[in-house]
Design a protein around this motif. Structure first.
Motif, mmCIF file in Angstrom:
data_model
loop_
_atom_site.group_PDB
_atom_site.id
_atom_site.type_symbol
_atom_site.label_atom_id
_atom_site.label_comp_id
_atom_site.label_asym_id
_atom_site.label_seq_id
_atom_site.Cartn_x
_atom_site.Cartn_y
_atom_site.Cartn_z
ATOM 1 N N TYR A 184 24.816 -27.114 13.169
ATOM 2 C CA TYR A 184 24.711 -27.063 11.796
ATOM 3 C C TYR A 184 23.715 -25.668 11.296
ATOM 4 O O TYR A 184 22.502 -25.753 11.878
ATOM 5 C CB TYR A 184 24.330 -28.228 11.039
ATOM 6 N N ARG A 234 20.210 -27.236 12.784
ATOM 7 C CA ARG A 234 20.388 -28.791 13.557
ATOM 8 C C ARG A 234 21.606 -28.640 14.393
ATOM 9 O O ARG A 234 22.614 -28.309 14.369
ATOM 10 C CB ARG A 234 20.643 -29.697 12.518
ATOM 11 N N HIS A 280 29.136 -43.253 8.766
ATOM 12 C CA HIS A 280 27.708 -42.349 8.784
ATOM 13 C C HIS A 280 28.278 -41.040 8.112
ATOM 14 O O HIS A 280 29.187 -40.780 7.989
ATOM 15 C CB HIS A 280 27.400 -42.408 10.148
ATOM 16 N N SER A 337 23.390 -31.282 17.413
ATOM 17 C CA SER A 337 23.668 -32.921 17.965
ATOM 18 C C SER A 337 25.032 -32.533 18.863
ATOM 19 O O SER A 337 25.833 -31.813 18.835
ATOM 20 C CB SER A 337 24.026 -33.703 16.736
ATOM 21 N N HIS A 342 32.250 -40.835 7.344
ATOM 22 C CA HIS A 342 33.455 -41.179 7.913
ATOM 23 C C HIS A 342 32.729 -42.301 9.084
ATOM 24 O O HIS A 342 31.539 -42.548 9.504
ATOM 25 C CB HIS A 342 33.941 -40.259 8.861
ATOM 26 N N ARG A 382 31.564 -33.568 21.920
ATOM 27 C CA ARG A 382 31.661 -32.730 21.006
ATOM 28 C C ARG A 382 30.205 -31.986 20.327
ATOM 29 O O ARG A 382 29.366 -32.956 20.423
ATOM 30 C CB ARG A 382 32.160 -33.167 19.536
ATOM 31 N N ASP A 398 33.924 -43.303 13.396
ATOM 32 C CA ASP A 398 34.471 -42.761 14.449
ATOM 33 C C ASP A 398 35.429 -43.479 14.859
ATOM 34 O O ASP A 398 35.644 -44.680 14.564
ATOM 35 C CB ASP A 398 33.382 -42.617 15.592
HETATM 36 O O1 LIG Z 1 25.947 -34.442 13.828
HETATM 37 C C1 LIG Z 1 25.788 -35.835 13.691
HETATM 38 O O2 LIG Z 1 24.428 -36.163 13.619
HETATM 39 C C2 LIG Z 1 26.821 -36.658 13.445
HETATM 40 C C3 LIG Z 1 28.240 -36.065 14.059
HETATM 41 C C4 LIG Z 1 29.416 -37.107 13.611
HETATM 42 O O3 LIG Z 1 29.144 -38.165 13.383
HETATM 43 C C5 LIG Z 1 30.743 -36.855 14.477
HETATM 44 O O4 LIG Z 1 30.936 -35.790 15.079
HETATM 45 O O5 LIG Z 1 31.392 -37.797 14.536
#
Ligand SMILES: O=C(O)CCC(=O)C(=O)O
Ligand SMILES: [Fe+2]
Length: 198
Positions: A67, A157, A142, A159, A85, A63, A87
């Motif tokens: 952001y 951002r 997290h 990730s 949440h 995924r 995972d």
């Molecule tokens: O974007 C992030 O650093 C965390 C994303 C996240 O925790 C998720 O997609 O489950």
């Protein structure tokens, strides 16, 4: 999204190959981490967990999380980038760019910052792994908070999360032989979590 925003996306030549390479390399890392966890948990067969992830190409999910940069004036009260949440699956590999914001809840129920460390990958334990290990390993809660300074707000951002999940037809029963959680099919568990969420 307006087209002007889309223009700001970096052009990655051969995107599908880049993603495939990341997925495959991530798969190798996941397997290694699962093996090390098997050793740490002192399982009779340290490869046990890894062996339950043989069809990663089918069960793994990559995924991409983008952001966008923020305008201070548009931020609402208590707004976050990604809400609290844990995972769902076994383990998640999280690749962060250089931007801070990720926080993890520790055993004392305090939020601690988990800023990106160059050259490292963050590993989250998922809910199904917690269940599998009868709570010996805890699924880390997290969230991603908003940047705190004007300067950080002007940067986006990015990730990427690689979610690992045991093979669909595996029955996940407590590894210690206890009945703390009743056995459940891996796919069934994932579908149950999705249906509760969406
Ligand atoms: O974007 C992030 O650093 C965390 C994303 C996240 O925790 C998720 O997609 O489950
Ligand atoms: Fe997450």
């Amino acid at each position: 999204m307006v087209s002007a925003e889309l223009d700001k996306f970096p052009v990655v030549s051969d995107m599908s190959r880049a993603l495939r390479n990341l997925f495959d390399a991530g798969n190798t890392v996941q397997m290694r981490v699962l093996e090390i966890m098997g050793l740490g948990l002192e399982l009779d067969d340290p490869q046990f967990l890894a062996k339950k992830h043989q069809f990663f190409c089918k069960t793994g999910t990559l995924r991409s999380l983008h952001y966008p940069r923020l305008n201070m004036k548009e931020i609402k009260e208590n707004q976050v980038r990604c809400g609290e949440h844990s995972d769902y699956g076994s383990i998640t590999l999280l690749f962060q760019d250089g931007k801070a914001g990720l926080q993890v809840r520790n055993v004392h129920d305090e939020w601690v910052k988990a800023p990106p460390i160059e050259g490292t990958i963050l590993v989250n334990i998922g809910d199904l792994m917690q269940r599998w290990t009868s709570d010996r390993l805890i699924a880390s809660k997290h969230r991603v908070m908003l940047p705190t300074t004007e300067e950080e707000n002007s940067a986006s951002r990015q990730s990427i999360a690689l979610f690992g999940h045991p093979d669909d037809d595996e029955i996940i029963a407590c590894l210690d032989g206890s009945n703390k959680y009743p056995p459940i099919g891996s796919k069934e568990y994932l579908e149950m979590r999705f249906s509760m969420t969406y």
